[in-house]
Design an enzyme around this catalytic site. Structure first.
Site, PDB file in Angstrom:
ATOM      1  N   HIS A  52       0.795  -1.223   0.000  1.00 29.65           N
ATOM      2  CA  HIS A  52       0.000   0.000   0.000  1.00 29.65           C
ATOM      3  C   HIS A  52       0.833   1.281   0.000  1.00 29.65           C
ATOM      4  O   HIS A  52       0.562   2.194   0.795  1.00 29.65           O
ATOM      5  CB  HIS A  52      -0.942   0.011   1.215  1.00 29.65           C
TER       6      HIS A  52
HETATM    7  C1  LIG Z   1       0.082  -7.345  -5.058  1.00 31.89           C
HETATM    8  C2  LIG Z   1      -0.843  -6.251  -4.576  1.00 31.89           C
HETATM    9  C3  LIG Z   1      -1.901  -6.571  -3.722  1.00 31.89           C
HETATM   10  C4  LIG Z   1      -2.774  -5.568  -3.304  1.00 31.89           C
HETATM   11  N1  LIG Z   1      -3.884  -5.925  -2.585  1.00 31.89           N
HETATM   12  C5  LIG Z   1      -4.845  -5.001  -2.368  1.00 31.89           C
HETATM   13  C6  LIG Z   1      -6.106  -5.381  -1.846  1.00 31.89           C
HETATM   14  O1  LIG Z   1      -6.376  -6.555  -1.607  1.00 31.89           O
HETATM   15  N2  LIG Z   1      -7.035  -4.403  -1.643  1.00 31.89           N
HETATM   16  C7  LIG Z   1      -6.779  -3.092  -1.916  1.00 31.89           C
HETATM   17  O2  LIG Z   1      -7.648  -2.249  -1.688  1.00 31.89           O
HETATM   18  N3  LIG Z   1      -5.583  -2.704  -2.410  1.00 31.89           N
HETATM   19  C8  LIG Z   1      -4.637  -3.633  -2.685  1.00 31.89           C
HETATM   20  N4  LIG Z   1      -3.467  -3.256  -3.278  1.00 31.89           N
HETATM   21  C9  LIG Z   1      -3.209  -1.819  -3.495  1.00 31.89           C
HETATM   22  C10 LIG Z   1      -4.055  -1.181  -4.585  1.00 31.89           C
HETATM   23  O3  LIG Z   1      -4.273  -2.072  -5.654  1.00 31.89           O
HETATM   24  C11 LIG Z   1      -3.341   0.097  -5.048  1.00 31.89           C
HETATM   25  O4  LIG Z   1      -3.199   0.974  -3.948  1.00 31.89           O
HETATM   26  C12 LIG Z   1      -4.090   0.849  -6.126  1.00 31.89           C
HETATM   27  O5  LIG Z   1      -4.382   0.000  -7.209  1.00 31.89           O
HETATM   28  C13 LIG Z   1      -3.232   2.032  -6.592  1.00 31.89           C
HETATM   29  O6  LIG Z   1      -3.867   2.686  -7.652  1.00 31.89           O
HETATM   30  P1  LIG Z   1      -3.095   3.799  -8.495  1.00 31.89           P
HETATM   31  O7  LIG Z   1      -4.055   4.257  -9.522  1.00 31.89           O
HETATM   32  O8  LIG Z   1      -2.513   4.785  -7.567  1.00 31.89           O
HETATM   33  O9  LIG Z   1      -1.859   3.040  -9.166  1.00 31.89           O
HETATM   34  P2  LIG Z   1      -1.854   1.740 -10.131  1.00 31.89           P
HETATM   35  O10 LIG Z   1      -3.165   1.023 -10.065  1.00 31.89           O
HETATM   36  O11 LIG Z   1      -0.632   0.978  -9.772  1.00 31.89           O
HETATM   37  O12 LIG Z   1      -1.740   2.369 -11.560  1.00 31.89           O
HETATM   38  C14 LIG Z   1      -0.616   3.002 -12.096  1.00 31.89           C
HETATM   39  C15 LIG Z   1      -0.590   2.691 -13.588  1.00 31.89           C
HETATM   40  O13 LIG Z   1       0.308   3.574 -14.225  1.00 31.89           O
HETATM   41  C16 LIG Z   1       1.085   2.861 -15.154  1.00 31.89           C
HETATM   42  N5  LIG Z   1       2.323   3.615 -15.334  1.00 31.89           N
HETATM   43  C17 LIG Z   1       3.293   3.817 -14.433  1.00 31.89           C
HETATM   44  N6  LIG Z   1       4.264   4.593 -14.948  1.00 31.89           N
HETATM   45  C18 LIG Z   1       3.877   4.895 -16.200  1.00 31.89           C
HETATM   46  C19 LIG Z   1       4.459   5.654 -17.243  1.00 31.89           C
HETATM   47  N7  LIG Z   1       5.636   6.283 -17.069  1.00 31.89           N
HETATM   48  N8  LIG Z   1       3.789   5.751 -18.429  1.00 31.89           N
HETATM   49  C20 LIG Z   1       2.597   5.136 -18.616  1.00 31.89           C
HETATM   50  N9  LIG Z   1       2.011   4.379 -17.646  1.00 31.89           N
HETATM   51  C21 LIG Z   1       2.645   4.278 -16.455  1.00 31.89           C
HETATM   52  C22 LIG Z   1       1.270   1.504 -14.503  1.00 31.89           C
HETATM   53  O14 LIG Z   1       1.647   0.520 -15.441  1.00 31.89           O
HETATM   54  C23 LIG Z   1      -0.105   1.275 -13.900  1.00 31.89           C
HETATM   55  O15 LIG Z   1      -0.982   0.660 -14.796  1.00 31.89           O
HETATM   56  C24 LIG Z   1      -2.564  -4.222  -3.699  1.00 31.89           C
HETATM   57  C25 LIG Z   1      -1.505  -3.900  -4.558  1.00 31.89           C
HETATM   58  C26 LIG Z   1      -0.649  -4.899  -5.005  1.00 31.89           C
HETATM   59  C27 LIG Z   1       0.461  -4.537  -5.939  1.00 31.89           C
END
Ligand SMILES: Cc1cc2nc3c(=O)[nH]c(=O)nc-3n(C[C@H](O)[C@H](O)[C@H](O)COP(=O)(O)OP(=O)(O)OC[C@H]3O[C@@H](n4cnc5c(N)ncnc54)[C@H](O)[C@@H]3O)c2cc1C
Length: 538
Positions: A472
């Site tokens: 997280h």
């Molecule tokens: C293994 C794991 C288990 C988890 N379990 C849970 C759970 O059970 N319940 C829960 O609530 N949360 C869980 N989480 C956490 C939750 O999924 C994340 O906090 C949330 O998805 C974050 O969302 P975000 O939009 O900030 O980032 P992300 O969903 O990580 O999205 C970022 C995106 O940006 C893309 N990206 C990055 N850099 C670039 C770039 N330079 N150019 C283009 N694209 C780029 C990435 O490829 C990715 O697709 C878990 C996370 C992981 C990794």
């Protein structure tokens, strides 16, 4: 940027939890054109969609960025594996599917820290808006949102034991970790629909992807934000080995997550001046908070050998067992394949005087040497826990001006006395649970860490050797009004125009739960803020 670069009203960087929400919401009224750039491939890998595929994507070389932290000074110098999703849906395509939003006090706390308008009442509106809950609509749940949240089909003896064990310790049962009161033990709700993962891409992108005003480019790695003075004018990116650029007529929206949104800002000249100077990056805006304030839940897994062959280890041990659960999933969309790995939970107070619950437990009906590894050959289950509001803080800092190079992640886990004490308390509380009458019929022995780890000092040393990420990371583009904040309460990057960060990195503090729901809530509210601001200039 070349004059013939294509122009979109909004360019979204990152098609993860937040990026998918924005792509949908900003195109739904048909008034604006949107480009979504995602570095990873489309989400066609079948195990993304089958909940238990969590194990298959944990170390996937393409669908997972697979970062490692720097040697953690308080974890005996270990580099902590830090998975992040790299496909449409981002981390919501590879996560544990647990839907726990956090406590009302978390969001009121955000507002007190300067995130005006992000209090419990206001954020609840967006949690509800985002969701279709299998139990139907209520004061706390949505009935018509894109994100499907479902009960686990069937009961499991081990979760029943957890609920009974908690009762022996005076911890009530709960049927809803996202209701009026979070505290208690019970079954989790998961982001699934009919036994399939409901990632942000499935929930938000799939219904929007045929809109003529939405363009989605996968395998498109953004390498920097282009500025016209202090206004974000567009994005540079790499696709199929070629350099490309695109203009944003209205805004660039960074949704690359808590590791890569601050990395992109730093690469683009927005961040701590000394760091940028060190890497020869011309300064566009000095914002010392970019990449700072990194927070994560630190998790310990306690593995138990079980007396009965009722665990997922047993289901998956033989070919026949695999065929049986495969068929159960194919025919009825139920059974172990439909639920990921965590099915029960408990939220309580490790310290009785804590104002609100301060620790979260998950029961997993599978056990393995490490997460994502092959299940043990013996019947086994795992109790995982993490303190909800850690006080250790780390940072994300680029190590090179090369956008393909991973940044340095330093979490500084266990750097505060509070965090060390709570992790020790959590270990003891797990053992208390396992010593209850309710668990007696199920526990052969604690396999890990094991009976040899007894005193507080031994527990602490074991934590330094084996505690790991709760997945997280948040907080690295913190929302607020002070000098260390990166975005204002409308998610606009301080001191610049046409640039927002909308993802988990804007959380001022970690939520007391899991972070996917809160990230989706941030993007739902963020979309409203963006549309309101667009309305003012039209
Ligand atoms: C293994 C794991 C288990 C988890 N379990 C849970 C759970 O059970 N319940 C829960 O609530 N949360 C869980 N989480 C956490 C939750 O999924 C994340 O906090 C949330 O998805 C974050 O969302 P975000 O939009 O900030 O980032 P992300 O969903 O990580 O999205 C970022 C995106 O940006 C893309 N990206 C990055 N850099 C670039 C770039 N330079 N150019 C283009 N694209 C780029 C990435 O490829 C990715 O697709 C878990 C996370 C992981 C990794």
């Amino acid at each position: 940027m070349s004059a013939d670069a294509r122009t979109f009203d909004y360019v979204i960087v990152g098609g993860g939890s937040a990026g998918c929400v924005l792509a949908n919401r900003l195109t739904e009224d048909g008034r604006h054109s949107v480009l979504l750039l995602e570095a990873g491939p489309p989400d066609r890998y079948p195990w993304v969609h089958i909940p238990i595929g969590y194990g298959k994507t944990m170390f996937h070389p393409v669908l997972n960025w697979g970062f490692y932290s720097e040697p953690e000074p308080h974890l005996n110098g270990r580099k902590i594996y830090t998975p992040r999703g790299r496909t449409l849906g981002g981390s919501s395509a590879i996560n544990g599917l647990i839907q726990i939003r956090g406590q009302a006090e978390d969001f009121d706390g955000w507002e007190a820290l300067g995130a005006t308008g992000w209090n419990a009442r206001e954020t609840l509106r967006y949690f509800v808006k985002s969701e279709t809950n299998s139990r139907g609509a209520s004061a706390y749940h949505g009935g018509g949102g894109p994100l499907f949240v479902s009960d686990i089909a069937g009961r499991h003896e081990l979760v029943e034991a957890l609920i009974a064990a908690s009762a022996e310790l005076g911890i009530p049962r709960t049927d809803d970790f996202n209701g009026a009161r979070q505290e208690g033990a019970g079954y989790l709700q998961l982001t699934t629909r009919n036994g399939l993962r409901c990632s942000a891409a499935v929930a938000y992108l799939k219904p929007a992807r045929h809109r003529s005003n939405l363009t989605i480019e996968t395998d498109a790695h953004a390498t920097g934000v282009e500025f016209d003075g202090r206004r974000a004018a567009g994005v540079r990116y790499r696709r199929d080995g070629a350099e490309a650029a695109v203009r944003a007529a209205r805004e660039v929206l960074l949704c690359a997550g808590a590791v890569q949104s601050p990395q992109l800002l730093q690469l683009s000249g927005v961040g701590p001046a000394a760091l940028l100077r060190e890497h020869g990056i011309p300064l566009v805006a000095e914002l010392p908070g970019v990449g700072e304030n990194l927070q994560d839940h630190l998790l310990l897994r306690l593995v138990y050998k079980c007396t009965k062959p009722i665990t997922t280890n047993d289901d998956l041990r033989t070919l026949w067992g695999k065929a049986r659960v495969g068929l159960q999933w194919a025919l009825f969309r139920t059974g172990p394949l439909s639920v990921g790995v965590m099915i029960g939970g408990m939220i309580t107070r490790a310290r009785p005087d804590a104002k609100t619950p301060d620790i979260q437990f998950f029961l997993s009906t599978v056990s393995a040497e490490e997460r994502g590894a092959k299940p043990h050959r013996f019947p086994g289950f795992t109790l995982n826990f993490y303190p909800l509001r850690p006080t250790s803080r780390g940072a994300i800092r680029i190590k090179s001006p090369d956008p393909a190079a991973a940044p340095a992640l330093l979490f500084n886990y266990l750097s505060t006395e509070y965090d060390r004490a709570l992790m020790v308390e959590g270990t003891k509380l797990t053992r208390k649970l396992m010593a209850t009458r309710a668990f007696a019929p199920y526990v052969v022995e604690e396999y890990k860490p094991g009976a040899g780890v007894r005193t507080d000092d031994e527990i602490l040393e074991c934590l330094r050797d084996s505690a790991t990420t709760g997945f997280h990371p948040v907080g690295t583009c913190r929302m607020g009004r002070d000098a260390g904040a990166v975005v204002d309460p409308r998610l606009r990057v301080h001191g610049l125009q046409g640039l927002r960060v909308v993802d988990a990195s804007v959380m001022p503090t970690l939520v007391s739960g899991n972070t996917n729901a809160a990230t989706i809530m941030i993007a739902e509210k963020g979309a409203d803020l963006i549309r309101e601001d667009a309305g003012k200039t039209e």
